[in-house]
Design an enzyme around this catalytic site. Structure first.
Site, PDB file in Angstrom:
ATOM      1  CB  CYS A 137      56.422 -18.425  60.038  1.00 23.09           C
ATOM      2  SG  CYS A 137      54.666 -18.815  60.161  1.00 23.09           S
ATOM      3  CB  CYS A 140      53.824 -16.307  58.553  1.00 16.58           C
ATOM      4  SG  CYS A 140      53.667 -16.928  60.236  1.00 16.58           S
ATOM      5  CG  ASP A 141      56.549 -15.052  55.834  1.00 14.17           C
ATOM      6  OD1 ASP A 141      55.632 -14.244  56.041  1.00 14.17           O
ATOM      7  OD2 ASP A 141      57.566 -15.108  56.544  1.00 14.17           O
TER       8      ASP A 141
END
Length: 312
Positions: A137, A140-141
């Protein structure tokens, strides 16, 4: 035991839209979700191909809009995970959902809309570097790799979209794809090829191994024809090579394909009366937000007709 006219499992675009249609039809409806509402949309940085948003929309914004719309209606939200669906006979087909916390939910119509999860890379070191360089992701990261070099594996829209998103954060991106050509939309490829100094295409290659201590420091790729290996100095790798169905709790006699995706007809009906499937958890060629939303509406309409026939 809780009893509902219809139960939707999963609150991604398909599940949310199915719930909306069911409750608007006057059915007592429950929506079961173990994570945050929105599904895979939450892990998408920006969506440019959803009708009505000509300038694009952030994934989380669209998820919030979907959720807010459903919350205007009297849908019963149940937080938890379904472990098993048991089909019993009680004046017609009845389904009992066994929850992880021991609760049971009874209904005559079930719509499975649990979506799919990222397919793993499949190299031995993958588990070692999860959270230490391996991610599924970018939204997300991605910020963990600000100013660094990273790799993306994949050749579809997801890989190309996230490469464009990451290009605003990281120093350089290597896109690793096992084929020479890409399946992704031409508009994304044109944008990527316009910045060769930022994004390098590593085609006809697969990931052979990962290395680094204690976190990822390099990805070793292998050319699929020559077997020649090359080291890419990166500190992160984002994997976008397809998905696996999240419907592992379904009855054994529910028909699925070899990859585990649920087989349905065009009306989202499965081979078990009263069980329907919608969105990315069912076998289909096109997995997009718009198709998931359409699946949800179709599944709900089929469930409504099914219940009407039972009560006739």
């Amino acid at each position: 035991m809780l009893t509902f006219d219809a139960v939707v499992i999963g609150s991604g675009p398909a599940g949310l839209n199915a719930s909306l249609y069911l409750v608007r039809a006057g059915l007592r409806t429950a929506l079961i979700e173990k994570n945050s509402s929105g599904g895979q949309v939450l892990s998408t940085s920006e969506i440019e191909n959803y009708l009505g948003f000509p300038k694009g929309v952030k994934g989380w914004e669209l998820a919030d809009l979907f959720t807010a719309h459903v919350n205007e209606y009297d849908v019963e939200h149940i937080r938890g995970e379904v472990l098993k669906i048991e089909t019993i006979e009680e004046n017609g087909a009845m389904h009992v959902l066994h929850m992880q916390n021991g609760d049971q939910v009874k209904t005559r119509a079930v719509i499975i809309a649990t979506g799919a999860s990222s397919r793993p890379l499949g190299v031995p070191e993958e588990e070692t570097y999860k959270g230490k360089g391996v991610s599924y992701c970018a939204l997300c990261d991605g910020n963990f790799y600000r100013g660094l070099d990273v790799a993306i594996v994949g050749g579809g829209n997801s890989a190309l979209e996230e490469a464009l998103y990451l290009s605003r954060i990281v120093n350089k991106i290597y896109i690793i794809h096992r084929r020479e050509g890409f399946r992704g939309a031409q508009i994304y490829l044109d944008k990527i090829r316009a910045v060769p100094e930022k994004i390098e295409l590593v085609t006809s290659c697969v990931v052979d191994s990962l290395a680094g201590e204690p976190t990822l420091k390099k990805v070793i790729v292998r050319h699929v024809e020559t077997n020649e290996k090359r080291e890419l100095p990166v500190e992160g790798i984002f994997v976008y090579i397809g998905h696996v169905s999240n419907a592992r709790f379904v009855p054994e006699n529910l028909e699925r394909n070899e990859q585990g995706f649920i087989l349905t007809d065009q009306e989202m009906q499965t081979n078990i009366p009263g069980i329907f499937a919608a969105g990315d958890t069912r076998a289909k060629l096109c997995s997009q937000v718009c198709t998931a939303v359409g699946d949800g509406a179709t599944a709900a309409n089929s469930a409504i007709r099914y219940l009407e026939q039972l009560n006739a």
